[in-house]
Write a protein that holds these residues in place. Structure first.
Motif, PDB file in Angstrom:
ATOM      1  N   ARG A   1      -6.058   2.822  -4.388  1.00 33.75           N
ATOM      2  CA  ARG A   1      -4.914   3.607  -4.857  1.00 33.75           C
ATOM      3  C   ARG A   1      -4.920   4.996  -4.227  1.00 33.75           C
TER       4      ARG A   1
ATOM      5  N   LYS B   1      -2.083   0.974  -2.682  1.00 35.38           N
ATOM      6  CA  LYS B   1      -0.864   1.355  -3.384  1.00 35.38           C
ATOM      7  C   LYS B   1      -0.727   2.876  -3.346  1.00 35.38           C
ATOM      8  N   VAL B   2       0.473   3.337  -3.031  1.00 35.06           N
ATOM      9  CA  VAL B   2       0.702   4.776  -2.932  1.00 35.06           C
ATOM     10  C   VAL B   2       1.631   5.231  -4.038  1.00 35.06           C
ATOM     11  N   ASP B   3       1.191   6.203  -4.808  1.00 31.09           N
ATOM     12  CA  ASP B   3       2.046   6.814  -5.826  1.00 31.09           C
ATOM     13  C   ASP B   3       2.307   8.253  -5.419  1.00 31.09           C
TER      14      ASP B   3
ATOM     15  N   ARG C   1      -0.230  -2.064 -13.298  1.00 28.53           N
ATOM     16  CA  ARG C   1       0.834  -1.609 -12.418  1.00 28.53           C
ATOM     17  C   ARG C   1       2.118  -2.342 -12.791  1.00 28.53           C
TER      18      ARG C   1
ATOM     19  N   ALA D   1       2.727  -5.585  -9.415  1.00 27.29           N
ATOM     20  CA  ALA D   1       2.453  -4.748  -8.260  1.00 27.29           C
ATOM     21  C   ALA D   1       0.952  -4.587  -7.997  1.00 27.29           C
TER      22      ALA D   1
ATOM     23  N   ASP E   1       2.227  -6.404  -3.315  1.00 28.54           N
ATOM     24  CA  ASP E   1       3.023  -6.585  -4.545  1.00 28.54           C
ATOM     25  C   ASP E   1       3.694  -7.956  -4.609  1.00 28.54           C
TER      26      ASP E   1
END
Lengths: 154, 344
Positions: free
Chosen positions: A71, A106-108, B263, B281, B314
């Motif tokens: 992440r 995953k990029v937030d 997620r 996701a 995802d």
């Protein structure tokens, strides 16, 4: 585009001295937040001929990585609390970083706490994958993003 | 308690961008007719996949291209399996017909102001519903000669509408949105007077962020919804539709499944056999089933199994096929579709 700039007089900061990153051997799974920062610091602000770093929108502390979970969190500070360009900045970051990480990362992206009047709703829009995909198919927005990503650094 | 496993039957490649959605053709998979499904993608195309009856493997039979000019976000076969509706970010919905093995675009539905997100046919195939980022839900009547007439434009959601689904037996329409609400729409006066008859939001134990999808159980008296708030919620109704003297029976919250996802959950689908699958996701597929050992105040549904790393990215959509031994299909940002078999 809008006639008046949202922030006509941004404060411009000096660019941080660039220390050449040594050729350390990283494993395939290790993502260095400072490498990411190097990659995004020169993205040009949508409104002004300065980089996100120069406007203090991004700093080294903006990036945090959790390699175990895969992440990445990027937190940026818009120059004014009512900035409507936040979603464009978000798009620029996503396009720039599109093929940068291993596929499962995953990029937030969020605005830093207290930095925007509509923080919650802005953060929601910054991370709605479907909205992001649709925005990038809009030719006008895409053009603006491409302009911001044209590198000024030699 | 037998141990169940989700076994990967096949990985289907072909799309050149993320796969957003898919739909099994309801008129296939029985009486010697090979199973067929359609998939749609950010590559602006729709692909038709057919199972080979001897090998059980799927292959791409057709690619529907050069029609939509942007992402194709969702696709739905009519109940007869003869028509395929495709919804696109180009603000149109295309209707395709299989004419002698070739798919032809026989109609284009225009009207939405921007991206169309979802499309759904009612049980009898006489009505079509679409929804969009323009916050509206449109109902179209199917006329002879593949003509479609808009009979209602439903306003009510205050944000982007993510999905529309007709109830499996009644002409009642459900929609879910970025505004965190689920809305129920019914034709009150029987003369195209469609109204919102219920809103399921935070005050009703509803979701606290975008609701991405909803799915009904086989009997249509329960529904499961999934959200960006990381929960699944199950809802039920006493009876469906306007039964004599009863009027519309409202839906109420039954339970919330929390702590299983970390997620956004993009998709959920309830099988005819009572298992619902979620796609999220975090690249995983989870299966849930009614909890038979339920104690007082105990959880009504339990996790049957979790398939981690089901895809490399995802998962946008999961759907069970119909038929006695259903397969599960999943669509992902990684550009692939996977077909799974639930085995012991």
């Amino acid at each position: 585009m809008t006639l008046g700039l949202i922030n006509a007089n941004p404060i411009v900061h000096a660019k941080k001295e660039r220390i050449p990153r040594s050729e350390e051997s990283h494993s395939d799974h290790f993502v260095d937040p400072l490498d990411i920062y190097d990659f995004v610091r020169d993205i040009r602000d949508p409104e002004h001929p300065y980089s996100l770093e120069q406007l203090n929108v991004l700093s080294e502390e903006s990036i945090s990585v959790d390699d175990k979970l895969g992440r990445i969190l990027i937190t940026f500070t818009p120059t004014v609390r009512h900035c409507s360009m936040v979603t464009v900045i978000g798009l620029c970051l996503r396009v720039k970083l599109k093929h940068y990480f291993p596929a499962h990362y995953k990029v937030d992206i969020k605005v830093s706490q207290g930095s925007h009047a509509n923080e919650e709703s802005v953060n929601k829009q910054l991370n709605d994958k479907e909205r992001i995909a649709a925005a990038l198919e809009n030719p006008n927005l895409r053009q603006l993003v491409d302009e911001c990503l044209e590198s000024n650094e030699l | 308690m037998e141990r169940l496993e989700l076994k990967e039957v096949q990985k289907l490649e072909g799309h050149t961008d993320r796969v957003w959605s898919l739909d099994w053709n309801p008129a296939t998979g029985h009486a010697g007719i090979p199973l067929v499904f359609a998939s749609c993608s950010g590559d602006k195309t729709v692909r038709i996949w057919e199972q080979n009856l001897s090998t059980n493997l799927f292959s791409c039979k057709a690619t529907l291209e050069e029609t939509h000019t942007r992402t194709v976000r969702s696709c739905a076969w009519s109940p007869s399996g003869k028509l395929l509706a495709t919804a696109s970010f180009d603000a149109t919905t295309a209707i395709w017909e299989n004419v002698g093995g070739e798919f032809e675009c026989v109609s284009t539905l225009e009207g939405h102001e921007n991206e169309v997100k979802s499309v759904s046919w009612n049980a009898s195939g006489t009505l079509l519903a679409t929804c969009s980022r323009d916050k509206s839900v449109w109902i179209w009547e199917v006329q002879p000669g593949n003509e479609f007439e808009c009979v209602s434009v439903l306003q009510g959601h205050t944000q982007d509408v993510k999905m529309v689904r007709w109830h499996p037996t009644e002409d009642i329409l459900f929609s879910c949105s970025y505004d965190n609400n689920i809305k129920v729409w019914a034709d009150e006066g029987d003369s195209d007077d469609w109204q919102c008859v219920q809103t399921l939001g935070e005050p009703n134990n509803g979701h606290t962020s975008t609701v991405w999808a909803l799915s009904f159980n086989a009997s249509g008296d329960k529904m499961v919804t999934c959200s960006d708030d990381l929960t699944l919620k199950v809802w039920e109704t006493e009876h469906v539709g306007m039964q004599s003297g009863g009027g519309f029976a409202p839906w109420r919250h039954v339970c919330t499944l929390t702590g299983y996802h970390d997620r956004t959950i993009f998709s959920v689908h309830w099988s005819r056999g009572g298992i619902f699958a979620s796609g999220a996701a975090d690249d995983a597929i989870r299966l849930f089933v009614e909890n038979n050992e339920s104690q007082v105040d105990g959880p009504l549904y339990k996790l049957l199994l979790k398939k981690e790393k089901a895809h490399d990215m995802d998962i946008n959509y999961v759907q069970w096929s119909h038929g006695e031994k259903p397969l599960l299909a999943s669509a992902s940002d990684d550009g692939t579709i996977k077909v799974w078999d639930l085995v012991s």
